[in-house]
Design an enzyme around this catalytic site. Sequence first.
Site, PDB file in Angstrom:
ATOM      1  N   TYR A 199      -6.405 -18.670   6.995  1.00  0.00           N
ATOM      2  CA  TYR A 199      -5.358 -17.768   6.288  1.00  0.00           C
ATOM      3  C   TYR A 199      -4.058 -17.789   7.247  1.00  0.00           C
ATOM      4  O   TYR A 199      -3.009 -17.498   6.738  1.00  0.00           O
ATOM      5  CB  TYR A 199      -5.683 -16.459   5.678  1.00  0.00           C
ATOM      6  CG  TYR A 199      -6.774 -16.694   4.751  1.00  0.00           C
ATOM      7  CD1 TYR A 199      -6.856 -17.612   3.591  1.00  0.00           C
ATOM      8  CD2 TYR A 199      -7.869 -15.541   4.763  1.00  0.00           C
ATOM      9  CE1 TYR A 199      -7.798 -17.516   2.682  1.00  0.00           C
ATOM     10  CE2 TYR A 199      -8.919 -15.606   3.796  1.00  0.00           C
ATOM     11  CZ  TYR A 199      -8.641 -16.676   2.681  1.00  0.00           C
ATOM     12  OH  TYR A 199      -9.629 -16.576   1.711  1.00  0.00           O
ATOM     13  N   LYS A 234      -2.318  -2.564   7.959  1.00  0.00           N
ATOM     14  CA  LYS A 234      -3.663  -2.216   8.867  1.00  0.00           C
ATOM     15  C   LYS A 234      -3.986  -2.705  10.057  1.00  0.00           C
ATOM     16  O   LYS A 234      -3.670  -3.890  10.054  1.00  0.00           O
ATOM     17  CB  LYS A 234      -4.946  -2.228   7.782  1.00  0.00           C
ATOM     18  CG  LYS A 234      -5.053  -1.207   6.756  1.00  0.00           C
ATOM     19  CD  LYS A 234      -6.150  -1.408   5.903  1.00  0.00           C
ATOM     20  CE  LYS A 234      -6.218  -0.336   4.737  1.00  0.00           C
ATOM     21  NZ  LYS A 234      -7.471  -0.433   3.882  1.00  0.00           N
ATOM     22  N   HIS A 293      -1.695   2.520  -6.352  1.00  0.00           N
ATOM     23  CA  HIS A 293      -2.711   1.397  -5.982  1.00  0.00           C
ATOM     24  C   HIS A 293      -2.483   0.616  -7.376  1.00  0.00           C
ATOM     25  O   HIS A 293      -2.891  -0.727  -7.216  1.00  0.00           O
ATOM     26  CB  HIS A 293      -3.908   1.899  -5.584  1.00  0.00           C
ATOM     27  CG  HIS A 293      -4.997   0.786  -5.138  1.00  0.00           C
ATOM     28  ND1 HIS A 293      -4.725   0.051  -4.073  1.00  0.00           N
ATOM     29  CD2 HIS A 293      -6.050   0.163  -6.095  1.00  0.00           C
ATOM     30  CE1 HIS A 293      -5.738  -0.926  -3.993  1.00  0.00           C
ATOM     31  NE2 HIS A 293      -6.488  -0.812  -5.157  1.00  0.00           N
ATOM     32  N   HIS A 305      -4.572  -8.436   3.427  1.00  0.00           N
ATOM     33  CA  HIS A 305      -5.903  -8.104   3.416  1.00  0.00           C
ATOM     34  C   HIS A 305      -6.261  -8.268   4.823  1.00  0.00           C
ATOM     35  O   HIS A 305      -6.083  -9.313   5.605  1.00  0.00           O
ATOM     36  CB  HIS A 305      -6.807  -8.894   2.612  1.00  0.00           C
ATOM     37  CG  HIS A 305      -6.599  -8.527   1.052  1.00  0.00           C
ATOM     38  ND1 HIS A 305      -6.772  -9.346  -0.084  1.00  0.00           N
ATOM     39  CD2 HIS A 305      -6.071  -7.222   0.536  1.00  0.00           C
ATOM     40  CE1 HIS A 305      -6.802  -8.612  -1.096  1.00  0.00           C
ATOM     41  NE2 HIS A 305      -6.151  -7.174  -0.725  1.00  0.00           N
ATOM     42  N   ARG A 317       0.144  -2.073  -7.076  1.00  0.00           N
ATOM     43  CA  ARG A 317      -0.195  -2.981  -6.119  1.00  0.00           C
ATOM     44  C   ARG A 317      -1.390  -3.996  -6.578  1.00  0.00           C
ATOM     45  O   ARG A 317      -1.111  -5.440  -6.519  1.00  0.00           O
ATOM     46  CB  ARG A 317      -0.920  -2.415  -4.806  1.00  0.00           C
ATOM     47  CG  ARG A 317      -1.522  -3.269  -3.741  1.00  0.00           C
ATOM     48  CD  ARG A 317      -2.130  -2.559  -2.448  1.00  0.00           C
ATOM     49  NE  ARG A 317      -2.899  -3.334  -1.837  1.00  0.00           N
ATOM     50  CZ  ARG A 317      -2.645  -4.207  -0.739  1.00  0.00           C
ATOM     51  NH1 ARG A 317      -1.228  -4.332  -0.426  1.00  0.00           N
ATOM     52  NH2 ARG A 317      -3.454  -4.566   0.045  1.00  0.00           N
ATOM     53  N   ARG A 345       0.678  -1.230  -0.035  1.00  0.00           N
ATOM     54  CA  ARG A 345      -0.074  -0.043   0.234  1.00  0.00           C
ATOM     55  C   ARG A 345       0.939   1.194   0.092  1.00  0.00           C
ATOM     56  O   ARG A 345       1.916   1.145   0.507  1.00  0.00           O
ATOM     57  CB  ARG A 345      -0.922  -0.028   1.346  1.00  0.00           C
ATOM     58  CG  ARG A 345      -1.617  -1.229   1.364  1.00  0.00           C
ATOM     59  CD  ARG A 345      -2.490  -1.019   2.858  1.00  0.00           C
ATOM     60  NE  ARG A 345      -3.572  -1.958   2.671  1.00  0.00           N
ATOM     61  CZ  ARG A 345      -3.553  -3.327   3.595  1.00  0.00           C
ATOM     62  NH1 ARG A 345      -2.254  -3.300   4.110  1.00  0.00           N
ATOM     63  NH2 ARG A 345      -4.435  -4.145   3.531  1.00  0.00           N
TER      64      ARG A 345
END
Length: 319
Positions: A289, A183, A254, A280, A257, A159
């Site tokens: 995951y 994030k 972006h 994500h 990405r 990002r």
Amino acid sequence: ETHAPEKSQRPLQSALKAKSDFLDYLLLERGFSPNTLASYGTDVQHLLTHLETKGLELTRVASDDIRNFLHDIHEMGISSRSQARMLAGIRSFFHFLRIEGYTDDDPTELIESPAHGTRLPDVLTTDEIDALTAAVDMSKTEGLRNRAIIETLYGSGLRVSELATLSLTRLNLDEEYLIIDGKGSKQRLVPLSPVAASEIRAYLDQRLSLPVHPYHSHLVFLNRRGKGLTRVMIFYIIRDAAVAAGIEKRVSPHTLRHSFATHLLEGGANLRAIQEMLGHEDLSTTEIYVHLDRSRIRGELLRHHPHFRPHTADKDPQL
């Protein structure tokens, strides 16, 4: 069309004072939470920075000025959902200005919220990626830095905020990986392509000559004054390179990405491995995951990413 202040308007000392009064209003009269206050404050500050750049006074803002602002943040790769949230904060701000008598009109009144569509950003071909890198003006001091930025964004799928805050302590050029604070304070290991590692090494040699600001000395990518790059600055670096390369698609950080993920997927990479590398949010809450094998992720890159393929013969696929 712009709206000149009427005599009936209250004098506005400054845009920053208006923002401060607005946040006080949300806290004291509306009882908003600290998190909501912080979000609204950030949204309004983005707008004020945009207006200052354009030389526009807050009390003379028109609907077209708001549309131009929304267009700019869209071009920076901000999602339609985030655009809609920002517009909601800006609407509240102008509503406040009107009820307090600072303005007679609300320039957001006729602005429609961005649709939450599923349209994905444009994807660059590998030839266009190479053209983007080749278009960087290496006669300029920032040429090495800009080329390293492009290769890092594309080679690791970062990002733009992650690239801007990338720390030297999170960079391992010998083992070719990055530690990314994504994030929600979620850390992840991201393989770094040999091409990107080579470009970063060249840039770091040049970086030694910069007058590095003490508070920004930990950051990898700096401007000429030795301070960190903003997301907007990185956006313009990528956009200018795309223009110089003659690429007619909408290109932003972006885009690189998204191209990273798309090229891996088209090459046959495992979707879950791609999601892990992209960081994500679903991966932090979906147990299936969490236990992905990191050496397998490295192997996916070695087999499928265009900038890893030439080096597969002499690299150990272990992080």
